[in-house]
Design a protein around this motif. Sequence first.
Motif, short mmCIF file in Angstrom:
data_model
loop_
_atom_site.label_atom_id
_atom_site.label_comp_id
_atom_site.label_asym_id
_atom_site.label_seq_id
_atom_site.Cartn_x
_atom_site.Cartn_y
_atom_site.Cartn_z
N LYS A 28 56.88 -10.72 -16.49
CA LYS A 28 55.95 -11.89 -17.10
C LYS A 28 56.50 -13.42 -17.24
O LYS A 28 55.86 -14.36 -17.00
CB LYS A 28 55.71 -11.57 -18.55
CG LYS A 28 54.66 -12.32 -19.36
CD LYS A 28 54.28 -11.78 -20.67
CE LYS A 28 53.31 -12.77 -21.47
NZ LYS A 28 52.98 -12.05 -23.08
N ALA A 29 57.95 -13.57 -17.68
CA ALA A 29 58.77 -14.63 -17.66
C ALA A 29 58.81 -15.51 -16.02
O ALA A 29 58.39 -16.41 -15.96
CB ALA A 29 60.06 -14.45 -18.02
N GLU A 30 58.73 -14.39 -15.28
CA GLU A 30 58.84 -14.76 -13.74
C GLU A 30 57.55 -15.31 -13.17
O GLU A 30 57.29 -15.88 -12.12
CB GLU A 30 59.45 -13.92 -12.94
CG GLU A 30 61.00 -13.44 -13.08
CD GLU A 30 61.44 -12.16 -12.31
OE1 GLU A 30 60.68 -11.46 -11.81
OE2 GLU A 30 62.59 -12.11 -12.37
N SER B 197 61.33 -4.15 -20.93
CA SER B 197 62.31 -5.18 -20.47
C SER B 197 61.46 -5.69 -19.00
O SER B 197 61.87 -6.87 -18.77
CB SER B 197 63.58 -4.89 -20.31
OG SER B 197 64.31 -4.66 -21.46
N ARG C 261 58.59 -7.68 -19.49
CA ARG C 261 58.83 -9.12 -20.22
C ARG C 261 59.62 -9.94 -19.18
O ARG C 261 59.29 -11.32 -19.04
CB ARG C 261 59.98 -9.19 -21.09
CG ARG C 261 59.22 -8.47 -22.62
CD ARG C 261 60.06 -8.50 -23.80
NE ARG C 261 59.55 -7.84 -25.02
CZ ARG C 261 59.95 -7.37 -25.94
NH1 ARG C 261 61.36 -7.21 -25.82
NH2 ARG C 261 59.21 -6.92 -26.94
N ARG C 262 60.54 -9.40 -18.17
CA ARG C 262 60.98 -9.94 -17.17
C ARG C 262 59.95 -10.60 -16.26
O ARG C 262 59.98 -11.79 -15.81
CB ARG C 262 61.84 -9.34 -16.27
CG ARG C 262 62.72 -10.00 -15.07
CD ARG C 262 63.40 -9.23 -14.38
NE ARG C 262 62.78 -7.70 -13.72
CZ ARG C 262 62.06 -7.78 -12.94
NH1 ARG C 262 61.42 -8.95 -12.18
NH2 ARG C 262 61.24 -6.54 -12.44
#
Length: 83
Positions: free
Chosen positions: A61-63, A55, A58-59
């Motif tokens: 990466k998204a940021e 998680s 992924r966070r």
Amino acid sequence: MTRIPIDEAGPRLDELVRRVAHSCETIALADHGHVAALLVSPRVIEDLEDSLAVSDYRRRKAEGTLGAGIPHEDVRRILGLGP
């Protein structure tokens, strides 16, 4: 989750630990009706830590805040897996 009063758990602790270890069952130890502690299998904790790491990845990466990675070839070399 099974809830057991602390005073009943003491004499049965070996049995309760084995239950948790072999079945991934979580046992809540209650003190005056309130959960005071949990007996949890290490496998459950490891799975939670893995999920948190994924998680977090992924966070980030998204940021767009992931750091520079290591090239696949370098990882293979470091692990002794050849070129």
